[in-house]
Scaffold this motif. Sequence first.
Motif, PDB file in Angstrom:
ATOM      1  N   LEU A  79       0.532  -1.038  -0.039  1.00  0.00           N
ATOM      2  CA  LEU A  79       0.212  -0.121  -0.314  1.00  0.00           C
ATOM      3  C   LEU A  79       0.432   1.102   0.179  1.00  0.00           C
ATOM      4  CD1 LEU A  79      -2.631  -0.647   2.474  1.00  0.00           C
ATOM      5  CD2 LEU A  79      -2.877  -1.137  -0.157  1.00  0.00           C
ATOM      6  N   LEU A  80       1.848   1.074  -0.116  1.00  0.00           N
ATOM      7  CA  LEU A  80       3.438   2.549  -0.310  1.00  0.00           C
ATOM      8  C   LEU A  80       3.074   3.163  -1.334  1.00  0.00           C
ATOM      9  CD1 LEU A  80       5.473   3.388   1.913  1.00  0.00           C
ATOM     10  CD2 LEU A  80       6.661   2.418  -0.190  1.00  0.00           C
ATOM     11  N   LYS A  81       2.403   4.753  -0.582  1.00  0.00           N
ATOM     12  CA  LYS A  81       2.314   5.376  -1.656  1.00  0.00           C
ATOM     13  C   LYS A  81       3.251   6.930  -1.688  1.00  0.00           C
ATOM     14  CE  LYS A  81      -2.044   4.209  -3.231  1.00  0.00           C
ATOM     15  NZ  LYS A  81      -1.919   3.450  -3.947  1.00  0.00           N
ATOM     16  N   ALA A  82       4.098   6.664  -0.416  1.00  0.00           N
ATOM     17  CA  ALA A  82       4.794   8.647  -0.593  1.00  0.00           C
ATOM     18  C   ALA A  82       6.333   7.404  -0.410  1.00  0.00           C
ATOM     19  CB  ALA A  82       4.690   8.940   0.597  1.00  0.00           C
ATOM     20  N   GLY A  91       4.310  -4.931  -5.477  1.00  0.00           N
ATOM     21  CA  GLY A  91       3.238  -3.998  -6.383  1.00  0.00           C
ATOM     22  C   GLY A  91       3.017  -2.762  -6.142  1.00  0.00           C
ATOM     23  N   ALA A  92       3.775  -2.208  -5.100  1.00  0.00           N
ATOM     24  CA  ALA A  92       3.347  -0.796  -4.350  1.00  0.00           C
ATOM     25  C   ALA A  92       3.598   0.429  -5.495  1.00  0.00           C
ATOM     26  CB  ALA A  92       4.492  -0.641  -3.665  1.00  0.00           C
ATOM     27  N   ARG A  93       2.274   1.051  -5.835  1.00  0.00           N
ATOM     28  CA  ARG A  93       2.609   2.287  -6.420  1.00  0.00           C
ATOM     29  C   ARG A  93       2.831   3.658  -5.896  1.00  0.00           C
ATOM     30  NH1 ARG A  93      -2.807   0.554 -11.261  1.00  0.00           N
ATOM     31  NH2 ARG A  93      -1.896   2.511 -11.491  1.00  0.00           N
ATOM     32  N   LEU A  94       3.181   4.733  -6.213  1.00  0.00           N
ATOM     33  CA  LEU A  94       4.238   5.198  -5.651  1.00  0.00           C
ATOM     34  C   LEU A  94       3.081   6.614  -6.671  1.00  0.00           C
ATOM     35  CD1 LEU A  94       7.695   4.916  -5.459  1.00  0.00           C
ATOM     36  CD2 LEU A  94       6.183   4.645  -3.422  1.00  0.00           C
ATOM     37  N   SER A  95       2.987   7.410  -5.211  1.00  0.00           N
ATOM     38  CA  SER A  95       2.215   9.048  -5.822  1.00  0.00           C
ATOM     39  C   SER A  95       2.821   9.698  -5.533  1.00  0.00           C
ATOM     40  CB  SER A  95       1.165   8.870  -4.482  1.00  0.00           C
ATOM     41  OG  SER A  95       1.080   8.731  -3.298  1.00  0.00           O
ATOM     42  N   SER A  96       4.034  10.115  -4.623  1.00  0.00           N
ATOM     43  CA  SER A  96       5.115  10.520  -4.353  1.00  0.00           C
ATOM     44  C   SER A  96       6.649  10.328  -4.119  1.00  0.00           C
ATOM     45  CB  SER A  96       4.636  11.482  -2.703  1.00  0.00           C
ATOM     46  OG  SER A  96       5.835  12.439  -2.444  1.00  0.00           O
ATOM     47  N   LEU A  97       7.249  10.817  -4.862  1.00  0.00           N
ATOM     48  CA  LEU A  97       8.837  10.020  -4.520  1.00  0.00           C
ATOM     49  C   LEU A  97      10.095  11.098  -4.088  1.00  0.00           C
ATOM     50  CD1 LEU A  97      11.373   7.545  -5.209  1.00  0.00           C
ATOM     51  CD2 LEU A  97      10.600   7.749  -7.399  1.00  0.00           C
ATOM     52  N   ARG A  98      10.592  11.054  -3.314  1.00  0.00           N
ATOM     53  CA  ARG A  98      11.705  12.419  -2.988  1.00  0.00           C
ATOM     54  C   ARG A  98      12.631  11.582  -2.591  1.00  0.00           C
ATOM     55  NH1 ARG A  98       8.594  15.699   1.154  1.00  0.00           N
ATOM     56  NH2 ARG A  98      10.438  16.897   0.570  1.00  0.00           N
ATOM     57  N   ILE A  99      14.051  12.050  -3.270  1.00  0.00           N
ATOM     58  CA  ILE A  99      15.292  11.769  -3.051  1.00  0.00           C
ATOM     59  C   ILE A  99      15.972  12.572  -2.741  1.00  0.00           C
ATOM     60  CG2 ILE A  99      16.582  10.222  -4.001  1.00  0.00           C
ATOM     61  CD1 ILE A  99      15.273   8.431  -5.189  1.00  0.00           C
ATOM     62  N   ASP A 100      16.992  12.782  -1.991  1.00  0.00           N
ATOM     63  CA  ASP A 100      18.158  13.850  -1.849  1.00  0.00           C
ATOM     64  C   ASP A 100      19.185  13.419  -0.792  1.00  0.00           C
ATOM     65  OD1 ASP A 100      19.216  16.524  -1.295  1.00  0.00           O
ATOM     66  OD2 ASP A 100      17.959  17.350  -0.381  1.00  0.00           O
ATOM     67  N   ASN A 101      20.429  13.797  -1.632  1.00  0.00           N
ATOM     68  CA  ASN A 101      21.491  13.095  -1.508  1.00  0.00           C
ATOM     69  C   ASN A 101      21.377  12.081  -1.025  1.00  0.00           C
ATOM     70  OD1 ASN A 101      24.289  13.344  -1.030  1.00  0.00           O
ATOM     71  ND2 ASN A 101      24.057  14.416   0.475  1.00  0.00           N
ATOM     72  N   ILE A 102      21.300  10.866  -2.183  1.00  0.00           N
ATOM     73  CA  ILE A 102      21.201   9.638  -1.686  1.00  0.00           C
ATOM     74  C   ILE A 102      22.087   9.036  -2.404  1.00  0.00           C
ATOM     75  CG2 ILE A 102      20.098   7.409  -1.685  1.00  0.00           C
ATOM     76  CD1 ILE A 102      19.000   8.976   0.638  1.00  0.00           C
ATOM     77  N   LEU A 144       2.813   4.964 -12.206  1.00  0.00           N
ATOM     78  CA  LEU A 144       0.959   5.526 -12.684  1.00  0.00           C
ATOM     79  C   LEU A 144       0.619   6.210 -12.819  1.00  0.00           C
ATOM     80  CD1 LEU A 144      -0.046   1.967 -15.202  1.00  0.00           C
ATOM     81  CD2 LEU A 144       1.479   4.154 -15.761  1.00  0.00           C
ATOM     82  N   ASP A 145       1.122   6.228 -10.439  1.00  0.00           N
ATOM     83  CA  ASP A 145       0.317   7.529 -10.122  1.00  0.00           C
ATOM     84  C   ASP A 145       0.818   8.185  -9.348  1.00  0.00           C
ATOM     85  OD1 ASP A 145      -2.682   5.598 -10.144  1.00  0.00           O
ATOM     86  OD2 ASP A 145      -1.939   4.908  -8.759  1.00  0.00           O
ATOM     87  N   LEU A 146       1.832   8.938 -10.161  1.00  0.00           N
ATOM     88  CA  LEU A 146       2.916   9.463  -9.653  1.00  0.00           C
ATOM     89  C   LEU A 146       2.826  10.689  -9.403  1.00  0.00           C
ATOM     90  CD1 LEU A 146       5.536   8.975  -7.848  1.00  0.00           C
ATOM     91  CD2 LEU A 146       6.604   9.588 -10.370  1.00  0.00           C
ATOM     92  N   GLU A 147       2.585  11.423  -8.549  1.00  0.00           N
ATOM     93  CA  GLU A 147       2.052  12.541  -8.086  1.00  0.00           C
ATOM     94  C   GLU A 147       3.100  14.278  -8.678  1.00  0.00           C
ATOM     95  OE1 GLU A 147      -1.236  13.671  -6.062  1.00  0.00           O
ATOM     96  OE2 GLU A 147      -2.376  11.790  -6.764  1.00  0.00           O
ATOM     97  N   PRO A 164       5.938   7.927 -18.314  1.00  0.00           N
ATOM     98  CA  PRO A 164       5.308   9.306 -18.031  1.00  0.00           C
ATOM     99  C   PRO A 164       3.663   8.948 -17.193  1.00  0.00           C
ATOM    100  CG  PRO A 164       4.925   9.766 -20.215  1.00  0.00           C
ATOM    101  CD  PRO A 164       5.847   8.342 -19.718  1.00  0.00           C
ATOM    102  N   SER A 165       3.528   9.127 -15.736  1.00  0.00           N
ATOM    103  CA  SER A 165       2.521   9.237 -15.135  1.00  0.00           C
ATOM    104  C   SER A 165       1.428  11.148 -15.791  1.00  0.00           C
ATOM    105  CB  SER A 165       2.475   9.512 -13.775  1.00  0.00           C
ATOM    106  OG  SER A 165       1.377   9.514 -13.451  1.00  0.00           O
ATOM    107  N   SER A 166       0.238  10.633 -16.084  1.00  0.00           N
ATOM    108  CA  SER A 166      -0.694  11.778 -16.563  1.00  0.00           C
ATOM    109  C   SER A 166      -1.540  12.281 -14.864  1.00  0.00           C
ATOM    110  CB  SER A 166      -2.105  11.355 -16.966  1.00  0.00           C
ATOM    111  OG  SER A 166      -2.884   9.866 -16.284  1.00  0.00           O
ATOM    112  N   LYS A 167      -0.641  11.779 -13.963  1.00  0.00           N
ATOM    113  CA  LYS A 167      -1.305  12.363 -12.976  1.00  0.00           C
ATOM    114  C   LYS A 167       0.012  13.239 -11.655  1.00  0.00           C
ATOM    115  CE  LYS A 167      -4.046   9.267 -11.545  1.00  0.00           C
ATOM    116  NZ  LYS A 167      -4.302   7.790 -10.191  1.00  0.00           N
ATOM    117  N   LEU A 168       1.090  13.768 -12.574  1.00  0.00           N
ATOM    118  CA  LEU A 168       2.643  14.183 -12.207  1.00  0.00           C
ATOM    119  C   LEU A 168       2.020  15.495 -12.149  1.00  0.00           C
ATOM    120  CD1 LEU A 168       5.360  13.577 -10.842  1.00  0.00           C
ATOM    121  CD2 LEU A 168       6.147  14.476 -13.365  1.00  0.00           C
ATOM    122  N   ARG A 169       2.112  16.315 -10.898  1.00  0.00           N
ATOM    123  CA  ARG A 169       1.461  17.678 -10.883  1.00  0.00           C
ATOM    124  C   ARG A 169       2.923  18.170 -10.199  1.00  0.00           C
ATOM    125  NH1 ARG A 169      -3.993  18.581 -10.644  1.00  0.00           N
ATOM    126  NH2 ARG A 169      -5.275  17.017 -10.107  1.00  0.00           N
TER     127      ARG A 169
END
Length: 415
Positions: A262-265, A281-292, A308-311, A333-338
């Motif tokens: 169920l992971l989203k972020a 099968g997690a479908r991410l809506s938020s992915l944030r990577i900084d200095n990894i 596909l659900d990435l916002e 590409p995700s059509s939901k990306l904001r």
Amino acid sequence: MTDQQQQKRQKITNSCSQTANESGGAEEVGDQESGIEGFPVEVIGNILSYVANVKDVVRASWTCRKWRVALCHYLHTLHTLQHHESKFLPAFQRSRTEQLEFLLTDTLLQTMRLQSLHILHMTKFSATAVIAWLLHTGDSLRHLTYEVPMSTLYVDMLERCGRMRCLESLHLRYATIRFTADPTTQRFLCLLSLTLSNMIDVTTLQLQSLVSTCRKLESFSLATSVVTSTDPQWTLNLTSSSLKSFFLDGMYFDSVKLEANLLKALRLRDSMFTNFKLQKGARLSSLRIDNIMIVDDLDLGNSTNYFLDLEEMEVRRSCVNVWDVIDHVFSNPSSKLRKLELIRRATTVCYPVLPLNVETIARLFPRLDRLHLSDEVLDISTTTAGNQLQGPTIFEKLRFLELHCLRSHEAILLV
């Protein structure tokens, strides 16, 4: 005073008395409560709950009996003050730890419906006082933040907090974990959010046991903690059927394996891994990577369905392996990306330039609301970017655009 003035005054008095009687009041109009004294006691309790520290709450409760009743029966949030903030309140700074501990104990034991408790201080409290606070608030507390160095006597905070029936969010700092899962004991029945930072001497097995025990856990954060492992591979395996948000900050592992359908972020910051794998099968809506830094492999599920659900997507100052994930996102590409932010920063590592421009991004992500790019990512100069924006490029939803030119230390900012 003339007869006409006396008659006029008598009419006004009779009118006021009639108005008071019609409203059901037994007192004179001039004796009725006015201003904040006329507030319901529930509203006063809500006001006290927004006061920044316990000392001011106690002082305010001395105003009158009504305010003391609000403190005892309708106070829902209580704060202490952090050490670095005490310079703004000299009286608080002069207080000794024993006095603050007594004040907290006396105030907490008077409350009946406390739901949020935030204890932020840089001095140690006695184990007796801490246990008394947790026992008294155990049936009502829903949110607990405890950022205090180890007390004079050992207190297993997780063991104590696990007995709270209504606890929904827990934030611990400077604590030691001695937690082991017991299948015969029900713990953390309502816990939704868990944040552990600056933990001392915690093992990977304890973390794995803790996450699996919290049946309803939706958000888990682990930051700058000393983690040991009996496994020579230094592997952290986390499995959760309810987890929706996962955050690692300032952590170092050989391998991290996360199984959460169920992971989203997902947020990773200032950390180093040899391998990082998001299983199933997690479908991410938020992915944030900084200095990894990923030495070998970053596997976020190489499937077209995973993004596909990435916002929102933010990538900063990360290794080459992370940019392979970016290629995968652009290929599907995700059509939901904001929100899209790609900042590479100047490093000694040579990155391949992505074959993209502003027009391509506008075409791939039509719902984009915020865009933040650097020329190290797309190899665009401020002049080229300006020309692209003046051309046929269309961002129908875009409200914020920032283009960095690291070579010339300039930026184009359009709001």
